[in-house]
Design an enzyme around this catalytic site. Structure first.
Site, short mmCIF file in Angstrom:
data_model
loop_
_atom_site.label_atom_id
_atom_site.label_comp_id
_atom_site.label_asym_id
_atom_site.label_seq_id
_atom_site.Cartn_x
_atom_site.Cartn_y
_atom_site.Cartn_z
N ASP A 99 -0.74 18.45 -12.52
CA ASP A 99 -0.48 18.47 -14.23
C ASP A 99 1.10 18.72 -13.78
O ASP A 99 1.04 20.24 -13.62
CB ASP A 99 -1.33 19.08 -15.59
CG ASP A 99 -0.67 18.72 -16.54
OD1 ASP A 99 0.42 17.33 -16.64
OD2 ASP A 99 -1.08 19.70 -17.33
N ASP A 133 0.50 -1.52 0.07
CA ASP A 133 0.29 0.02 -0.10
C ASP A 133 1.15 1.31 -0.29
O ASP A 133 2.28 1.67 0.58
CB ASP A 133 -0.66 -0.11 1.60
CG ASP A 133 -1.92 0.48 0.77
OD1 ASP A 133 -2.90 1.12 0.48
OD2 ASP A 133 -1.79 1.91 2.53
N ASP A 181 -1.42 3.53 -4.89
CA ASP A 181 -1.88 1.95 -5.31
C ASP A 181 -1.72 1.17 -6.12
O ASP A 181 -0.46 0.14 -6.45
CB ASP A 181 -2.51 2.10 -4.35
CG ASP A 181 -2.53 2.63 -2.61
OD1 ASP A 181 -1.84 2.69 -2.50
OD2 ASP A 181 -3.60 2.36 -1.59
N ASP A 236 -5.00 7.84 -3.50
CA ASP A 236 -4.36 7.71 -2.54
C ASP A 236 -4.50 6.10 -3.97
O ASP A 236 -3.57 5.36 -3.81
CB ASP A 236 -5.05 7.40 -1.88
CG ASP A 236 -4.66 6.58 -0.97
OD1 ASP A 236 -4.06 5.49 -1.04
OD2 ASP A 236 -5.58 5.88 0.26
N GLU A 292 7.79 17.70 -21.08
CA GLU A 292 6.97 17.71 -21.47
C GLU A 292 5.22 19.03 -22.35
O GLU A 292 5.14 18.53 -23.46
CB GLU A 292 6.24 16.55 -21.10
CG GLU A 292 4.73 15.75 -21.31
CD GLU A 292 3.67 16.50 -20.92
OE1 GLU A 292 2.52 15.92 -22.05
OE2 GLU A 292 3.31 17.73 -20.22
N1 TRP Z 1 0.28 16.92 -20.08
C1 TRP Z 1 -0.69 16.41 -20.72
C2 TRP Z 1 -1.16 17.23 -21.67
O1 TRP Z 1 -0.86 18.43 -21.27
C3 TRP Z 1 -2.26 15.62 -20.10
C4 TRP Z 1 -2.96 15.49 -20.80
C5 TRP Z 1 -4.03 15.81 -21.41
C6 TRP Z 1 -3.03 13.86 -20.80
N2 TRP Z 1 -4.86 14.79 -21.83
C7 TRP Z 1 -4.20 12.99 -21.84
C8 TRP Z 1 -2.15 12.73 -20.13
C9 TRP Z 1 -4.32 12.53 -21.55
C10 TRP Z 1 -2.15 11.76 -20.46
C11 TRP Z 1 -3.76 11.58 -21.19
O2 TRP Z 1 -1.51 17.22 -23.09
ZN ZN Z 2 0.95 17.14 -18.42
#
Ligand code: TRP
Ligand code: ZN
Ligand code: CA
Length: 464
Positions: free
Chosen positions: A162, A68, A331, A327, A196
């Site tokens: 995010d 856990d 897990d 949570d 990203e």
């Molecule tokens: N960081 C991703 C983005 O801004 C967040 C996101 C949006 C995402 N839709 C998603 C991540 C679907 C995984 C799957 O686009």
């Molecule tokens: Zn993201």
């Protein structure tokens, strides 16, 4: 080899040779361990050139259950990321001081826990970006289970859901691996990606630089980008079927409905891996899309409202987290990491590991050792470990044979016996090796303790 007999070469043990006497088949060892010998020709077994590894199939071996994950610890990491944003102009974005501070925080925790960390630099929009890669020492290097999350935020906010959420979730899973001293069959790697939000720049950089041979060792890349959305959904990437099933099993056991995540195929760091042919999976609790009535029915929360109303906004703070989702999803990450990294490389019971490299045994000389490295065998060796030995020798009474376990402990398979004038040792010994881990390097140690006759080890094998 010549067999030397003659008065000019007296034996070092001047015992008169008697005719062969009955040989004991069971030897009681100190500590009560027993070794039983039975005749068996090693050559009758199917020959394999190298030690056997990676065969599919489950055995009855007990596996460590996934732990856990402490949501309090995950939230403590989020609080740290929030403070870092506060101290660095309100964000943790690529090229900003808050990004590097976030990376240093995560790296410090991992280094202290015993991870091997690597910071990979790249350039995007004219500024240096950083990926953090953390390897947990051990496991089969040919089978890597890899979990990753992007650590950068957008410039407009602190990026706590995010993607502080995924970053903190995999961090706490990695720290739990260390805390539990988990010894997975497969190798574990974690990564925190930079940039990203600029188009998966960091992860694409990593994948592009990864040699093809390394890429093919990744059994699964699991991506966690947004796992604590305030109006959460439970989306499981419908990509690699095995990873997807592991996650679905987890939520099914908790009676939580899931939906397949397809919309995100190109929207996060799994995309570069998928493009490179790596099996991918992951979780997502939703971003700017709005929760339908049907989804609110099964997941609770507010229909007609975004999964994350603060997506890419200044309000994506530590208040923008649903603790229950965080949570549960943390897990789920642990469950997938544990499940996917154990077994699958375990050979079925009865599998042999062999060393068929011949080894000369010097006459009345030093002991020689022949190694066998066992991998993919979680847990201890059996109480009925079989050691098959084939030695060609003109007077086997000269030979002392020991099995050396991975711990260094030795198991006497055969003592010297000056009265045993028979040729060759072609036997299978049964060894109670239950105090040893199965994985590791085992050795057959053979010594010829009396002059005049000699021989060689043709090969030997261990059968679990
Ligand atoms: N960081 C991703 C983005 O801004 C967040 C996101 C949006 C995402 N839709 C998603 C991540 C679907 C995984 C799957 O686009
Ligand atoms: Zn993201
Ligand atoms: Ca000898």
């Amino acid at each position: 080899m010549p067999v030397l007999h003659g008065p000019t070469l007296p034996r070092t043990t001047p015992t008169t040779r008697r005719t062969r006497r009955p040989r004991a088949t069971t030897t009681l060892l100190a500590g009560g361990a027993t070794v039983t010998a039975a005749l068996l020709a090693l050559t009758s077994a199917p020959a394999t050139a190298a030690p056997t590894t990676a065969l599919a199939g489950r055995t009855g071996t007990a596996r460590a259950a996934a732990p856990d994950i402490s949501v309090a610890n995950v939230k403590a990491h989020l609080a740290q990321l929030q403070s870092i944003a506060n101290a660095n102009g309100g964000n943790r974005a690529h090229g900003r001081s808050g990004y590097k501070a976030s990376l240093d925080y995560v790296k410090g925790k991992l280094d202290a826990a015993g991870y091997t960390t690597t910071v990979q630099q790249f350039t995007s929009s004219g500024v240096t970006g950083y990926n953090l890669i953390a390897d947990w020492p051990g496991g089969s290097a040919d089978h890597v289970v890899f979990a990753g999350s992007h650590l950068d935020s957008v410039t407009r906010g602190p990026g706590i859901n995010d993607n502080g959420s995924g970053s903190a979730g995999i961090l706490e899973v990695a720290l739990t691996v260390a805390r539990e001293g988990y010894k997975p069959d497969k190798h574990l790697r974690f990564a925190w990606w930079g940039a990203e939000e600029l188009g998966m720049v960091g992860s694409r950089n990593y994948v592009n630089k990864l040699p093809a041979a390394e890429r093919s060792k990744i059994d699964a890349y699991l991506n966690f980008d947004m796992i604590g959305s305030p109006n959460p959904g439970y989306f499981v990437y419908d990509d690699d079927p095995k990873a997807e099933q592991v996650f679905k099993d987890f939520y099914a056991a908790r009676k939580i409905a899931t939906e397949p995540e397809t919309e995100g195929d190109g929207r996060s760091d799994h995309a570069p891996f998928k493009d490179a042919g790596v099996p991918v999976g992951g979780l997502f609790s939703g971003a700017e899309y709005s929760k339908t009535a049907a989804q609110a029915q099964k997941w609770g929360g507010t229909a007609g409202q975004a999964f994350d109303r603060c997506y890419h906004s200044a309000c994506d703070t530590s208040a923008n987290i649903n603790d229950t989702a965080l949570d549960t999803n943390s897990d789920a990450i642990a469950y997938a990491v544990w499940t996917l990294s154990s077994g699958g490389t375990t050979p079925p019971a009865g599998t042999s590991f062999e060393n068929r490299t011949p080894l000369d045994i010097p006459d009345a000389g030093a002991a020689v050792e022949s190694p066998i490295t066992v991998t993919g065998r979680p847990g201890n060796a059996p109480a009925t470990l079989k050691a098959g030995v084939e030695i060609r020798h003109s007077y086997r009474g000269d030979l002392v044979i020991d099995l050396v376990g991975p711990s260094g402990r030795t198991y006497r398979l055969k003592p010297a016996d000056s009265g045993d004038s028979a040729a060759d040792v072609v036997e299978t010994y049964t060894v109670d090796a239950s105090a040893e881990t199965a994985n590791g390097t085992w050795k057959l140690r053979v010594q010829d303790v009396a002059a005049q006759d000699e021989g060689r080890l043709a090969g030997w094998k261990l059968t679990f």
